[in-house]
Design a protein around this motif. Sequence first.
Motif, PDB file in Angstrom:
ATOM      1  N   LEU A  99       0.808  -1.230   0.000  1.00  0.00           N
ATOM      2  CA  LEU A  99       0.000   0.000   0.000  1.00  0.00           C
ATOM      3  C   LEU A  99       0.837   1.274   0.000  1.00  0.00           C
ATOM      4  O   LEU A  99       0.491   2.260   0.635  1.00  0.00           O
TER       5      LEU A  99
ATOM      6  N   LYS B 287      -9.538   2.592  -3.669  1.00  0.00           N
ATOM      7  CA  LYS B 287      -9.806   2.660  -5.102  1.00  0.00           C
ATOM      8  C   LYS B 287     -11.072   3.486  -5.349  1.00  0.00           C
ATOM      9  O   LYS B 287     -11.093   4.363  -6.220  1.00  0.00           O
TER      10      LYS B 287
ATOM     11  N   GLU C 137      -8.004  -1.865   0.107  1.00  0.00           N
ATOM     12  CA  GLU C 137      -7.672  -1.620  -1.296  1.00  0.00           C
ATOM     13  C   GLU C 137      -8.884  -1.120  -2.062  1.00  0.00           C
ATOM     14  O   GLU C 137      -8.812  -0.137  -2.795  1.00  0.00           O
TER      15      GLU C 137
END
Length: 156
Positions: free
Chosen positions: A113, A145, A141
């Motif tokens: 990350l 996004k 994640e």
Amino acid sequence: MTFTCRQCGTCCMYLGDYIVIDHQIGPFEFSCESVSTGTTFTARVDEDKREIFRNHTFPDENPHACRFLRPEGSFLRCTIHTDSPAQCKFYRCVIMRITGPGGNPLGTVTGTLNLHSDDTLLRARWETAEKNIPESLPDVEERRKVYLTGHGYMVE
């Protein structure tokens, strides 16, 4: 969050400039140098990958790729996984590619990350995402996004 390698080979596509074969010791054994650390190591092609290693088409067509990377089906495989240098063992590949509205690449995010980008606005957005969407969330994640997409970026 547990990192899972997708075996896409993206992380190795430019390692040919960093992992150099000094000379061949045996049919499947090489003396190599990790240029970024200046360390030498012996690379032995994994027994289960020797057949795909014999084909040199991929490294010949991709001169900047790691010389030990080979296609197998829809995957790109490291043929020296057992003997790969520390920089390879600890590397976490690209899990997100971030582009601007015009499709211009702005940055990437690795499996740890970490954002890799020179774009100051994207870096600022990412820092905000880090503060508001902690790594401890199981879907971090996906949330990050969505955050970036909501700010006009395209993320794949």
